[in-house]
Scaffold this motif. Structure first.
Motif, short mmCIF file in Angstrom:
data_model
loop_
_atom_site.label_atom_id
_atom_site.label_comp_id
_atom_site.label_asym_id
_atom_site.label_seq_id
_atom_site.Cartn_x
_atom_site.Cartn_y
_atom_site.Cartn_z
N ILE A 150 0.87 -1.18 0.00
CA ILE A 150 0.00 0.00 0.00
C ILE A 150 0.90 1.23 0.00
CG2 ILE A 150 -1.81 1.29 1.23
CD1 ILE A 150 -2.86 -1.41 0.54
N GLY A 151 0.74 2.06 -1.00
CA GLY A 151 1.51 3.30 -1.06
C GLY A 151 0.55 4.47 -1.19
N THR A 152 1.08 5.68 -1.02
CA THR A 152 0.22 6.86 -1.14
C THR A 152 0.93 7.98 -1.90
OG1 THR A 152 0.93 7.59 1.06
CG2 THR A 152 -1.20 6.46 0.90
N LEU A 153 0.14 8.80 -2.58
CA LEU A 153 0.67 9.94 -3.34
C LEU A 153 1.27 10.97 -2.40
CD1 LEU A 153 -2.04 10.72 -6.01
CD2 LEU A 153 0.37 10.30 -6.45
N GLU A 154 0.52 11.23 -1.31
CA GLU A 154 1.00 12.18 -0.31
C GLU A 154 1.33 11.39 0.95
OE1 GLU A 154 -1.81 15.33 0.44
OE2 GLU A 154 -1.97 15.71 -1.70
N GLY A 155 2.15 11.98 1.81
CA GLY A 155 2.48 11.31 3.06
C GLY A 155 3.73 10.47 2.91
N GLU A 156 3.89 9.54 3.85
CA GLU A 156 5.18 8.85 3.99
C GLU A 156 5.47 7.75 2.99
OE1 GLU A 156 6.61 7.64 8.03
OE2 GLU A 156 4.73 8.65 8.58
N HIS A 157 4.42 7.07 2.49
CA HIS A 157 4.66 5.84 1.74
C HIS A 157 4.61 6.03 0.23
CE1 HIS A 157 4.52 3.81 5.60
NE2 HIS A 157 3.48 4.58 5.86
N SER A 158 5.57 6.81 -0.29
CA SER A 158 5.60 7.09 -1.73
C SER A 158 6.09 5.85 -2.49
CB SER A 158 6.55 8.25 -1.99
OG SER A 158 7.86 7.84 -1.71
N ILE A 159 5.94 5.88 -3.79
CA ILE A 159 6.39 4.75 -4.62
C ILE A 159 7.91 4.56 -4.49
CG2 ILE A 159 6.48 6.16 -6.75
CD1 ILE A 159 5.63 2.39 -6.54
N ASP A 160 8.65 5.64 -4.33
CA ASP A 160 10.11 5.52 -4.18
C ASP A 160 10.47 4.75 -2.92
OD1 ASP A 160 10.61 6.90 -6.53
OD2 ASP A 160 10.36 8.83 -5.52
N CYS A 161 9.67 4.92 -1.88
CA CYS A 161 9.91 4.17 -0.63
C CYS A 161 9.59 2.70 -0.82
CB CYS A 161 9.06 4.71 0.50
SG CYS A 161 9.36 6.42 0.88
N LEU A 162 8.58 2.41 -1.65
CA LEU A 162 8.13 1.03 -1.81
C LEU A 162 9.01 0.21 -2.74
CD1 LEU A 162 4.24 1.33 -2.25
CD2 LEU A 162 5.51 0.80 -0.16
N LEU A 163 9.58 0.87 -3.78
CA LEU A 163 10.30 0.12 -4.82
C LEU A 163 11.36 -0.87 -4.31
CD1 LEU A 163 10.45 2.64 -7.80
CD2 LEU A 163 9.51 0.31 -7.84
N PRO A 164 12.21 -0.47 -3.35
CA PRO A 164 13.21 -1.45 -2.88
C PRO A 164 12.55 -2.72 -2.30
CG PRO A 164 13.72 0.75 -2.07
CD PRO A 164 12.38 0.83 -2.71
N ALA A 165 11.46 -2.53 -1.55
CA ALA A 165 10.77 -3.68 -0.94
C ALA A 165 10.12 -4.55 -2.02
CB ALA A 165 9.72 -3.19 0.05
N ILE A 166 9.60 -3.91 -3.07
CA ILE A 166 8.96 -4.67 -4.16
C ILE A 166 10.01 -5.52 -4.88
CG2 ILE A 166 7.71 -4.49 -6.36
CD1 ILE A 166 6.61 -1.75 -5.27
N THR A 167 11.12 -4.91 -5.25
CA THR A 167 12.15 -5.67 -5.98
C THR A 167 12.75 -6.77 -5.09
OG1 THR A 167 13.53 -3.73 -5.55
CG2 THR A 167 12.88 -4.08 -7.81
N ALA A 168 12.78 -6.52 -3.78
CA ALA A 168 13.32 -7.53 -2.85
C ALA A 168 12.48 -8.81 -2.85
CB ALA A 168 13.40 -6.96 -1.44
#
Ligand code: CO
Length: 277
Positions: A172-190
């Motif tokens: 779950i990511g969000t446009l605004e706030g802490e969980h941007s797509i850039d934050c998620l990408l490393p976890a997704i590729t992992a």
């Protein structure tokens, strides 16, 4: 007694969004046939944009005042927001303002999608049930919510935690706030996923889903996922279009209508007692 339902969404200028809202309104009318259904948009900016395009819409306050004028006595205002954030707070404020300015005498507000822990559990189940059927077991799913710096953001986190218990490849990511797509990408590729299904966690499709999520610009979520070397498959369907999510909003609406019915019973009792005296 004249009973009404006011569905309050953020708003959307997209034909897809409009179609989804009308579809939901039909479901609501079918479920609660003794109440007339109306719409209001909570975003002033969206309403101004629509007005410039020749489309008139109501704010929550305006819609309620109009309903008061039309002699509606009991109105349930149902929030179509995902979380109890700023939009929801202003909806509640506008409801109070309307009550003080000629709105219906009895108004009850239905909670947003993710209010209680039980809502989060139901929403997680709804999402799991509505995942794209073509999704392979090693493919990731990213849900893009609007997000906020308001404390209501905790609802997204609760949903993410609940989902992770069932499926480690759902994010779950969000446009605004802490969980941007850039934050998620490393976890997704992992996770080793090579393909990402991208779903809006937004009640209806609009600019955020069409452009910020699935758009062609280099900073859209789909572009950034592709730039990370992954295949991205966006799905343009708002949460209000999925039966499992719609059911949660309908449940909250039933609760709000229940509050109004309880008030109505109380009034009848009071009137009866008075007339007895
Ligand atoms: Co926005």
């Amino acid at each position: 007694m004249k009973k009404g339902i006011l569905l309050a969404a953020f708003g959307s200028a997209s034909p897809l969004g409009e179609k989804a809202l009308n579809g939901f309104a039909e479901t609501v009318s079918g479920r609660f046939p003794d109440a007339r259904v109306r719409f209001a948009f909570t975003s002033d900016r969206m309403r101004t944009r629509l007005a410039a395009a020749g489309k008139k819409t109501d704010s929550v306050k305006k819609a309620l005042c109009r309903m008061g004028f039309e002699r509606y006595t009991h109105v349930a205002v149902q929030s179509l927001h995902l979380i109890p954030g700023l939009e929801y707070e202003s909806l509640v404020e506008e409801t109070r303002a309307a009550q003080a300015h000629g709105g219906p005498k009895h108004i009850a507000v239905g909670k947003p999608l993710l209010q209680e822990p039980e809502d989060v559990r139901l929403a997680a189940n709804a999402l799991l049930a509505h995942l794209p059927p073509e999704r392979g077991p090693d493919e990731a799913v990213v849900c893009m919510g609007h997000g906020t710096w308001h404390t209501g953001a905790a609802s997204y986190e609760a949903l993410a935690r609940t989902l992770a218990l069932s499926d480690k490849r759902i994010f779950i990511g969000t446009l605004e706030g802490e969980h941007s797509i850039d934050c998620l990408l490393p976890a997704i590729t992992a996770t080793g996923a090579k393909t990402v299904w991208l779903l809006p966690l937004l009640s209806i499709i609009g600019k955020h889903a069409e452009q910020d999520m699935a758009g062609m610009s280099p900073d859209s979520w789909s572009s950034r996922i592709r730039k990370a070397g992954l295949v991205c498959k966006p799905v343009l369907q708002g949460t209000v279009e999925y039966a499992g999510f719609a059911e949660i909003w309908l449940m909250h609406l039933a609760t709000a209508l229940g509050v109004l019915t309880a008030k109505q019973l109380l009034e009848t009792t009071v009137t009866a007692t008075e007339s007895e005296v």
